[in-house]
Scaffold this active site. Structure first.
Site, PDB file in Angstrom:
ATOM      1  N   ALA A 168       0.844  -1.201   0.000  1.00  0.00           N
ATOM      2  CA  ALA A 168       0.000   0.000   0.000  1.00  0.00           C
ATOM      3  C   ALA A 168       0.879   1.250   0.000  1.00  0.00           C
ATOM      4  O   ALA A 168       2.012   1.218   0.485  1.00  0.00           O
ATOM      5  CB  ALA A 168      -0.880  -0.014   1.238  1.00  0.00           C
TER       6      ALA A 168
ATOM      7  N   GLY B 109       0.849  -5.104   1.059  1.00  0.00           N
ATOM      8  CA  GLY B 109      -0.255  -5.230   0.103  1.00  0.00           C
ATOM      9  C   GLY B 109       0.193  -5.895  -1.189  1.00  0.00           C
ATOM     10  O   GLY B 109      -0.617  -6.548  -1.874  1.00  0.00           O
TER      11      GLY B 109
ATOM     12  N   GLU C 166      -0.123  -9.362  -0.572  1.00  0.00           N
ATOM     13  CA  GLU C 166      -1.558  -9.683  -0.467  1.00  0.00           C
ATOM     14  C   GLU C 166      -2.175  -9.844  -1.858  1.00  0.00           C
ATOM     15  O   GLU C 166      -2.981 -10.752  -2.093  1.00  0.00           O
ATOM     16  CB  GLU C 166      -2.281  -8.608   0.359  1.00  0.00           C
ATOM     17  CG  GLU C 166      -1.956  -8.786   1.851  1.00  0.00           C
ATOM     18  CD  GLU C 166      -2.439  -7.658   2.728  1.00  0.00           C
ATOM     19  OE1 GLU C 166      -2.243  -6.484   2.340  1.00  0.00           O
ATOM     20  OE2 GLU C 166      -2.996  -7.937   3.805  1.00  0.00           O
TER      21      GLU C 166
ATOM     22  N   GLU D  23       4.429  -4.700   7.629  1.00  0.00           N
ATOM     23  CA  GLU D  23       3.515  -3.693   8.191  1.00  0.00           C
ATOM     24  C   GLU D  23       3.788  -3.372   9.655  1.00  0.00           C
ATOM     25  O   GLU D  23       3.659  -2.219  10.066  1.00  0.00           O
ATOM     26  CB  GLU D  23       2.056  -4.161   8.042  1.00  0.00           C
ATOM     27  CG  GLU D  23       1.485  -3.976   6.647  1.00  0.00           C
ATOM     28  CD  GLU D  23       1.733  -5.170   5.742  1.00  0.00           C
ATOM     29  OE1 GLU D  23       2.637  -5.959   6.048  1.00  0.00           O
ATOM     30  OE2 GLU D  23       1.025  -5.298   4.732  1.00  0.00           O
TER      31      GLU D  23
HETATM   32  C1  LIG Z   1      -5.086  -2.080   3.527  1.00  0.00           C
HETATM   33  C2  LIG Z   1      -3.605  -2.020   3.761  1.00  0.00           C
HETATM   34  C3  LIG Z   1      -2.859  -3.130   3.164  1.00  0.00           C
HETATM   35  C4  LIG Z   1      -1.542  -3.285   3.214  1.00  0.00           C
HETATM   36  C5  LIG Z   1      -0.668  -2.473   4.030  1.00  0.00           C
HETATM   37  C6  LIG Z   1       0.655  -2.186   3.358  1.00  0.00           C
HETATM   38  O1  LIG Z   1       0.984  -2.706   2.335  1.00  0.00           O
HETATM   39  S1  LIG Z   1       1.621  -1.045   4.138  1.00  0.00           S
HETATM   40  C7  LIG Z   1       3.114  -1.054   3.199  1.00  0.00           C
HETATM   41  C8  LIG Z   1       3.954  -2.215   3.516  1.00  0.00           C
HETATM   42  N1  LIG Z   1       5.198  -2.139   2.801  1.00  0.00           N
HETATM   43  C9  LIG Z   1       6.300  -1.664   3.335  1.00  0.00           C
HETATM   44  O2  LIG Z   1       6.363  -1.308   4.482  1.00  0.00           O
HETATM   45  C10 LIG Z   1       7.490  -1.615   2.397  1.00  0.00           C
HETATM   46  C11 LIG Z   1       8.186  -0.320   2.527  1.00  0.00           C
HETATM   47  N2  LIG Z   1       9.268  -0.185   1.581  1.00  0.00           N
HETATM   48  C12 LIG Z   1      10.475  -0.782   1.742  1.00  0.00           C
HETATM   49  O3  LIG Z   1      10.705  -1.561   2.632  1.00  0.00           O
HETATM   50  C13 LIG Z   1      11.541  -0.399   0.765  1.00  0.00           C
HETATM   51  O4  LIG Z   1      11.196   0.820   0.202  1.00  0.00           O
HETATM   52  C14 LIG Z   1      11.768  -1.442  -0.368  1.00  0.00           C
HETATM   53  C15 LIG Z   1      10.487  -1.778  -1.091  1.00  0.00           C
HETATM   54  C16 LIG Z   1      12.393  -2.706   0.222  1.00  0.00           C
HETATM   55  C17 LIG Z   1      12.750  -0.826  -1.413  1.00  0.00           C
HETATM   56  O5  LIG Z   1      13.922  -0.406  -0.761  1.00  0.00           O
HETATM   57  P1  LIG Z   1      14.972   0.539  -1.523  1.00  0.00           P
HETATM   58  O6  LIG Z   1      16.095   0.723  -0.569  1.00  0.00           O
HETATM   59  O7  LIG Z   1      15.248  -0.006  -2.849  1.00  0.00           O
HETATM   60  O8  LIG Z   1      14.230   1.916  -1.773  1.00  0.00           O
HETATM   61  P2  LIG Z   1      13.695   2.990  -0.729  1.00  0.00           P
HETATM   62  O9  LIG Z   1      13.331   2.363   0.547  1.00  0.00           O
HETATM   63  O10 LIG Z   1      14.648   4.120  -0.703  1.00  0.00           O
HETATM   64  O11 LIG Z   1      12.348   3.439  -1.427  1.00  0.00           O
HETATM   65  C18 LIG Z   1      12.328   4.154  -2.664  1.00  0.00           C
HETATM   66  C19 LIG Z   1      11.261   5.232  -2.576  1.00  0.00           C
HETATM   67  O12 LIG Z   1       9.981   4.612  -2.498  1.00  0.00           O
HETATM   68  C20 LIG Z   1       9.286   5.076  -1.333  1.00  0.00           C
HETATM   69  N3  LIG Z   1       8.481   3.956  -0.836  1.00  0.00           N
HETATM   70  C21 LIG Z   1       8.885   2.708  -0.592  1.00  0.00           C
HETATM   71  N4  LIG Z   1       7.860   1.951  -0.202  1.00  0.00           N
HETATM   72  C22 LIG Z   1       6.775   2.730  -0.203  1.00  0.00           C
HETATM   73  C23 LIG Z   1       5.408   2.507   0.103  1.00  0.00           C
HETATM   74  N5  LIG Z   1       4.936   1.299   0.452  1.00  0.00           N
HETATM   75  N6  LIG Z   1       4.570   3.557   0.002  1.00  0.00           N
HETATM   76  C24 LIG Z   1       5.003   4.766  -0.382  1.00  0.00           C
HETATM   77  N7  LIG Z   1       6.305   5.044  -0.696  1.00  0.00           N
HETATM   78  C25 LIG Z   1       7.165   4.026  -0.613  1.00  0.00           C
HETATM   79  C26 LIG Z   1      10.391   5.499  -0.376  1.00  0.00           C
HETATM   80  O13 LIG Z   1       9.907   6.404   0.545  1.00  0.00           O
HETATM   81  C27 LIG Z   1      11.382   6.091  -1.338  1.00  0.00           C
HETATM   82  O14 LIG Z   1      10.913   7.374  -1.660  1.00  0.00           O
HETATM   83  P3  LIG Z   1      11.913   8.603  -1.790  1.00  0.00           P
HETATM   84  O15 LIG Z   1      11.021   9.761  -2.066  1.00  0.00           O
HETATM   85  O16 LIG Z   1      12.849   8.243  -2.907  1.00  0.00           O
HETATM   86  O17 LIG Z   1      12.633   8.690  -0.504  1.00  0.00           O
END
Ligand SMILES: CC/C=C\CC(=O)SCCNC(=O)CCNC(=O)[C@H](O)C(C)(C)COP(=O)(O)OP(=O)(O)OC[C@H]1O[C@@H](n2cnc3c(N)ncnc32)[C@H](O)[C@@H]1OP(=O)(O)O
Length: 720
Positions: free
Chosen positions: A60, A101, A104, A124
């Site tokens: 998400a 998500g 999911e 999460e």
């Molecule tokens: C009804 C609800 C259902 C489900 C709930 C969810 O799904 S909540 C979300 C769960 N997911 C996470 O917590 C994953 C979060 N992301 C990460 O762990 C890492 O970003 C990832 C995917 C492993 C990639 O790592 P990497 O080091 O390659 O990149 P970075 O972390 O710097 O991310 C790049 C930019 O993307 C933004 N971002 C990452 N994930 C999300 C997200 N889920 N939502 C929004 N934005 C996300 C991150 O902030 C970075 O942005 P930037 O502006 O470049 O700093």
């Protein structure tokens, strides 16, 4: 956004929201529409879902949870229900990560295939919520309750091989994920899908005791965090209720968490870590316009606790490293420490025995400085002595290649003075690691006045590569992290002089969520270290520091810790410090009446009247003292944004993520309240310089703006 194309009879749906394909409203709607089109299209026989670019989906869009924004329909469950109902097989083709998500969505598909390097998980809990789109209901039906509890409450990423063993993946394929997805989807056309629909699967019977035990485990392991407990409740619902009712229960638990203060703080911390990675120098150079130099090989000088820990970080990240000690005996001791730490990692399943063995193979231990001749970067980690460090840097300057970057792991010495010993001041930088270096995630990178942007870019990139959280700070006494500790520690000692016991202070801090109270941390580090530092600093200033000293340069001092040192109570290493440990090296901290007597005696000697101090006052005085210092650090430009300070406290000192960090905490308290309380303390304790209110805090407190606006306000008003 989701792109819809066709390859023969295969519909290919591409999640398209760079960089991580977060499931924003547009992506969810796009996915729903694409699934509808594929199902309605008579020519389509099967469906593949994949992610554009490197990731399947990071789940998400976390930004949609913030600021009370309600997720707009369709939700992930609305979009994916069509996959459940589809008579055509739907295949999730996973490259990169399928998290939250994202996973999911994959669990709504009938099949999941992945590349050898893909990772899946439900992270999460780390942002204060739970998998709210069926994850807590569908995963147990796929891999069983115990494995689901492990994955969901830890939030850990599961690599392809393990995902295959668990049954999350049906096949590991080559990296050409679209081709493989299409091929796989064609191969399952016509097979019975009934048993592939997870909601239809029976869930194993589990005794309630499993959940009681898990609640106790989770409460202990993730002390203070509410999300892991909610995850357990949701998983328990999957066992106790029919699918539709337990999905409803999951949604309710999710909604409770998503609006919680903990979720807000943890999501702030997630973005703070990423904001902090975007560094900038006073020259204007920044992470966008500077490029790192390649680091193919590294060197570490000093095989003591810090040096060995740093070398371990490098080799376990695949960087061949030369570890140099002047003495063979010390070198061997360091290697033994490293081998012991690696055995620990294997026992904790953080790596395999094979990976540990591989890491040691790229370590080159040496007693010869000349072996650093060809490395790309050297980290010096000898003890804190300016003359010694300067001597080492002068030597390195002659031995190493002209482009080699020279880093010092100093926690307090002037980077510029160390750099002056070389002819490459632009390539000298501080890389301050925190003990134990192999475990603690903070890497405080310190630039000097001549450090180049390229050098900064290199150590910031190195930090991420070795799985640290790097933060950039400027040079000042003790740098940002330890400088903020000073008022925190000082205030704890004053509180004890005034009537709180060290054990009450520690209890308040631990109840707040700090992993250890200040006095237990001091015992762990060793009280003699501060004793020596204070005496050396006093000597430099021509001050005769004795146990009778009460004021230095007009500022109140409390030398109670030194009283303990002179009684042989050095902390854990001597078996006694603020606490009694029974014998040297033992970890169990037992409050000691003898210490209370020492404190009584100290107070009698100086005529200090003791009084009852409330828990609230203990917490306020300790937290606000360090917060005020944090604003001064910001005001002086030692860090460029409040997020840097929060990241330092979370990863350097264990500030609970569910409290966001000291600057976030101040934001939640409202700056006008923070400022008013600091002014009150300043009035009450005029001899404590740390209560002089920060001018930046005073100015920001007038604006009532949230933390997200502070940086632009600071940058737009140079008078701040
Ligand atoms: C009804 C609800 C259902 C489900 C709930 C969810 O799904 S909540 C979300 C769960 N997911 C996470 O917590 C994953 C979060 N992301 C990460 O762990 C890492 O970003 C990832 C995917 C492993 C990639 O790592 P990497 O080091 O390659 O990149 P970075 O972390 O710097 O991310 C790049 C930019 O993307 C933004 N971002 C990452 N994930 C999300 C997200 N889920 N939502 C929004 N934005 C996300 C991150 O902030 C970075 O942005 P930037 O502006 O470049 O700093």
């Amino acid at each position: 956004m989701a792109n819809y194309t066709k390859r023969d009879e295969v519909a290919v749906i591409e999640l398209n929201n760079p960089p991580v394909n977060a499931l924003s409203f547009e992506v969810r709607s796009g996915l729903q529409n694409a699934l509808k089109s594929a199902i309605d299209d008579q020519d389509v026989k099967c469906i593949v879902i994949h992610g554009k670019g490197k990731n399947f989906s990071a789940g998400a869009d976390i930004k949609e949870f913030g600021a009370g924004t309600k997720q707009q329909k369709p939700w992930i469950t609305d979009a994916c229900r069509l996959a459940d109902e589809s008579s055509k097989p739907v295949v999730a083709a996973i490259a990169g990560t399928a998290l939250g998500g994202g996973l999911e969505v994959a669990l709504f598909c009938h099949y999941r295939i992945g590349t050898p390097s893909c990772r899946v998980g439900f992270p999460e809990v780390q942002i204060g919520i739970l998998p709210g789109a069926g994850g807590t209901q569908r995963l147990p039906r796929l891999i069983g309750v115990n494995s689901s509890i492990d994955m969901i409450t830890s939030g850990r990423h599961v690599m392809a091989e393990e995902a295959m063993k668990l049954g999350i993946l049906d096949k590991i394929v080559t990296e050409d994920i679209i081709e493989e997805g299409v091929k796989f989807a064609k191969s399952v056309v016509g097979l019975d899908l009934a048993h592939r629909i997870l909601k239809n699967r029976k869930i194993e019977a589990v005794s309630p005791k499993v959940f009681d035990d898990e609640i106790s485990r989770v409460k202990k392991k993730y002390k203070g965090y509410i999300a892991p407990l909610f995850c357990l409740k949701a998983i328990q619902a999957s066992v106790q209720l029919p699918y539709d009712a337990s999905m409803e229960q999951e949604l309710q638990l999710f909604q409770h968490l998503v609006g919680s203060n903990q979720a807000k703080a943890q999501q702030y911390a997630f973005f703070a870590e990423r904001t902090s990675a975007r560094w900038q120098l006073p020259t204007g150079a920044n992470s966008q316009n500077a490029s790192p130099l390649p680091v193919k090989t590294a060197g570490v000088i000093g095989a003591g606790t810090m040096g060995a820990g740093i070398a371990l970080c490098l080799i376990t990240s695949g960087i061949p490293t030369v570890l140099v000690e002047q003495d063979q005996k010390f070198l061997e001791k360091g290697i033994k420490t490293m081998e012991g730490d690696l055995r620990g990692s294997v026992a904790l399943k953080k790596m395999t025995a094979e990976q540990a063995k591989k890491a040691m193979l790229i370590l080159k231990p040496s007693v010869n400085f000349e072996d650093l001749h060809d490395v790309d970067l050297v980290i010096e980690a000898v003890y804190e002595n300016l003359a010694l460090k300067k001597e080492i840097f002068a030597k390195l300057d002659k031995i190493c290649q002209p482009q080699t970057i020279l880093c010092t792991n100093t926690s307090s010495l002037d980077i510029d003075m160390i750099a002056e010993a070389t002819k490459r001041m632009d390539k000298v930088v501080g890389t301050h690691f925190f003990a134990p270096a192999y475990i603690m995630k903070l890497q405080e990178n310190v630039y000097g006045k001549n450090t180049s942007a390229e050098t900064v870019a290199t150590v910031m990139a190195l930090g991420r590569r070795i799985r640290k959280v790097p933060v950039l700070v400027g040079t000042c006494e003790s740098f940002a992290a330890n400088r903020m500790l000073h008022p925190y520690v000082t205030e704890a000692l004053y509180l004890v002089e005034e009537g709180a016991s060290p054990y009450e202070v520690d209890q308040v801090l631990e109840d707040f969520g700090m992993p250890m109270g200040m006095f237990r941390v001091s015992d762990l580090s060793g009280l003699d270290i501060g004793y020596k530092v204070r005496r050396e600093a006093a000597k430099r200033q021509g001050i005769d520091l004795t146990l009778g000293t009460r004021f230095v340069n007009g500022e109140r001092v409390c030398l109670l810790a030194d009283v303990l040192v002179e009684k042989g109570r050095l902390g854990i290493k001597s078996g006694k410090g603020w606490y009694n440990y029974g014998s040297p090296g033992k970890k169990e901290a037992i409050p000691d009446p003898e210490v209370l007597d020492i404190i009584e005696e100290h107070c009698r000697k100086f005529g200090i009247k003791k009084q009852k101090i409330s828990s609230q006052e203990i917490l306020e005085r300790m937290q606000l003292a360090l917060i005020n210092e944090g604003f001064r650090i910001l005001e002086e430009g030692i860090v460029s944004k409040p997020e840097d300070i929060d990241v330092i406290w979370i990863y350097g000192f264990g500030w609970p993520k569910y409290m966001g960090g000291p600057m976030f905490y101040a934001n939640e308290m409202k700056l006008k309240n923070v400022y008013r309380k600091i002014c009150d303390f300043h009035q009450k304790y005029p001899f404590s310089i740390h209560w002089t209110p920060s001018k930046l805090l005073a100015r920001l407190s007038e604006t009532d703006l949230p933390i997200s606006n502070w940086t632009s306000l600071i940058n737009s008003n140079s008078k701040l």
